[in-house]
Enzyme design. Structure first.
Site, PDB file in Angstrom:
ATOM      1  N   GLU A 104      23.345  38.254  51.999  1.00 14.39           N
ATOM      2  CA  GLU A 104      23.999  37.505  52.890  1.00 14.39           C
ATOM      3  C   GLU A 104      24.086  38.034  54.434  1.00 14.39           C
ATOM      4  OE1 GLU A 104      24.402  34.391  53.786  1.00 14.39           O
ATOM      5  OE2 GLU A 104      25.872  33.287  52.399  1.00 14.39           O
ATOM      6  N   ASP A 105      23.965  37.065  55.252  1.00 12.80           N
ATOM      7  CA  ASP A 105      24.222  37.510  56.684  1.00 12.80           C
ATOM      8  C   ASP A 105      25.528  37.702  56.934  1.00 12.80           C
ATOM      9  OD1 ASP A 105      24.622  34.876  56.341  1.00 12.80           O
ATOM     10  OD2 ASP A 105      23.299  34.096  58.293  1.00 12.80           O
ATOM     11  N   ASP A 108      32.108  33.905  56.126  1.00 17.40           N
ATOM     12  CA  ASP A 108      33.147  33.402  57.253  1.00 17.40           C
ATOM     13  C   ASP A 108      34.294  32.873  56.399  1.00 17.40           C
ATOM     14  OD1 ASP A 108      33.813  32.383  59.674  1.00 17.40           O
ATOM     15  OD2 ASP A 108      32.658  30.475  59.461  1.00 17.40           O
ATOM     16  N   PHE A 157      31.802  33.849  67.201  1.00 17.13           N
ATOM     17  CA  PHE A 157      30.349  33.403  66.844  1.00 17.13           C
ATOM     18  C   PHE A 157      29.253  34.361  67.267  1.00 17.13           C
ATOM     19  CE2 PHE A 157      26.792  30.889  66.534  1.00 17.13           C
ATOM     20  CZ  PHE A 157      26.970  30.375  65.432  1.00 17.13           C
ATOM     21  N   ARG A 170      17.387  34.386  66.374  1.00 13.12           N
ATOM     22  CA  ARG A 170      17.100  35.140  64.944  1.00 13.12           C
ATOM     23  C   ARG A 170      16.642  36.415  65.422  1.00 13.12           C
ATOM     24  NH1 ARG A 170      19.062  31.785  60.626  1.00 13.12           N
ATOM     25  NH2 ARG A 170      18.332  29.875  60.683  1.00 13.12           N
TER      26      ARG A 170
HETATM   27  P1  5GP Z   1      30.830  30.101  55.258  1.00 13.78           P
HETATM   28  O1  5GP Z   1      30.849  29.109  54.043  1.00 13.78           O
HETATM   29  O2  5GP Z   1      31.558  31.714  54.605  1.00 13.78           O
HETATM   30  O3  5GP Z   1      31.993  29.529  55.908  1.00 13.78           O
HETATM   31  O4  5GP Z   1      29.662  30.216  55.999  1.00 13.78           O
HETATM   32  C1  5GP Z   1      28.652  30.831  55.820  1.00 13.78           C
HETATM   33  C2  5GP Z   1      27.507  30.600  56.631  1.00 13.78           C
HETATM   34  O5  5GP Z   1      28.079  30.221  57.741  1.00 13.78           O
HETATM   35  C3  5GP Z   1      26.846  31.878  57.106  1.00 13.78           C
HETATM   36  O6  5GP Z   1      25.814  32.296  56.103  1.00 13.78           O
HETATM   37  C4  5GP Z   1      25.968  31.560  58.376  1.00 13.78           C
HETATM   38  O7  5GP Z   1      24.818  30.683  58.185  1.00 13.78           O
HETATM   39  C5  5GP Z   1      27.202  30.511  58.998  1.00 13.78           C
HETATM   40  N1  5GP Z   1      27.927  31.424  59.863  1.00 13.78           N
HETATM   41  C6  5GP Z   1      29.311  31.568  59.684  1.00 13.78           C
HETATM   42  N2  5GP Z   1      29.733  32.351  60.975  1.00 13.78           N
HETATM   43  C7  5GP Z   1      28.501  32.391  61.835  1.00 13.78           C
HETATM   44  C8  5GP Z   1      28.402  33.217  63.126  1.00 13.78           C
HETATM   45  O8  5GP Z   1      29.475  33.838  63.553  1.00 13.78           O
HETATM   46  N3  5GP Z   1      27.620  33.219  63.490  1.00 13.78           N
HETATM   47  C9  5GP Z   1      26.142  32.435  63.054  1.00 13.78           C
HETATM   48  N4  5GP Z   1      25.182  32.571  63.404  1.00 13.78           N
HETATM   49  N5  5GP Z   1      26.413  31.819  61.768  1.00 13.78           N
HETATM   50  C10 5GP Z   1      27.477  32.050  61.052  1.00 13.78           C
END
Ligand code: 5GP
Length: 179
Positions: A104-105, A108, A157, A170
């Site tokens: 995963e990238d 959050d 962010f 990207r």
């Molecule tokens: P979660 O479900 O953990 O809140 O969110 C995960 C997804 O939210 C990540 O896979 C990503 O796509 C997006 N996301 C969360 N924080 C960031 C951020 O700082 N930058 C970007 N580009 N995407 C984020």
């Protein structure tokens, strides 16, 4: 404030430089291989954000490696996710008996990853581990286990190196911060 109609990529401040990414990803590859020394590894990459991380991670790996891709869509708006996740593209291969590494990238709130781990665990892999390039622990809404974390960051962010804002940025070779 986030740019709504595109900021030239050259103006996005560097948050994690490309060299630091390369160095840390090589360390992660060693760590992952060290935990599964003599067996095949099957990487499950979450599209699209995890693609650059996967590409660099597997090039640092020794031994037998396979990969597969899935795409999820969150019902969140803007820069937050609601945790309601929809499977947009499923895997091409089953996971039964495999040593699976989710790639995963960023984690959050943890809601997306939690959902993903639940559905993949139900497919009976031999082992299931997760590698995230970035983690924002201060934003966590659910206690989700992440075995390998590239960088723990504050609540910013970030874009670049696979991560987007409205599908842009990207392609940046580094992680930049938009706010
Ligand atoms: P979660 O479900 O953990 O809140 O969110 C995960 C997804 O939210 C990540 O896979 C990503 O796509 C997006 N996301 C969360 N924080 C960031 C951020 O700082 N930058 C970007 N580009 N995407 C984020």
């Amino acid at each position: 404030m986030l740019p709504s109609d595109g900021m030239p990529t050259a103006l996005i401040p560097v948050f994690i430089p490309a060299e630091a990414l390369k160095h840390r990803i090589a360390e992660l590859a060693k760590e992952i291989r060290g935990d599964v020394p003599n067996d095949d590894l099957h990487f499950v990459c979450v599209l699209k954000g995890g693609v650059l991380f996967l590409a660099d991670l597997i090039r640092e790996m020794e031994g037998t490696v396979t990969m597969d891709f899935m795409a999820l869509s969150s019902y969140g708006s803007g820069t937050t996710s609601s945790g309601e996740v929809r499977l947009v593209k499923d895997l091409d291969y089953g996971l039964e008996g495999r040593n699976v590494i989710i790639v995963e990238d960023i984690v959050d709130t943890g809601l997306t990853l939690h959902y993903l781990q639940e559905i993949l665990r139900a497919r009976n892999p031999r082992s299931l581990r997760t590698a995230c390039l970035l983690s924002k622990p201060s934003r966590r809404k659910i206690d989700v286990s992440v075995d390998y974390i590239g960088f723990t960051i504050e609540d910013r962010f970030v874009v670049g190196y696979g991560l987007d804002y409205s599908e842009q940025y990207r392609n940046l070779p580094y992680i930049g911060a938009l706010q």
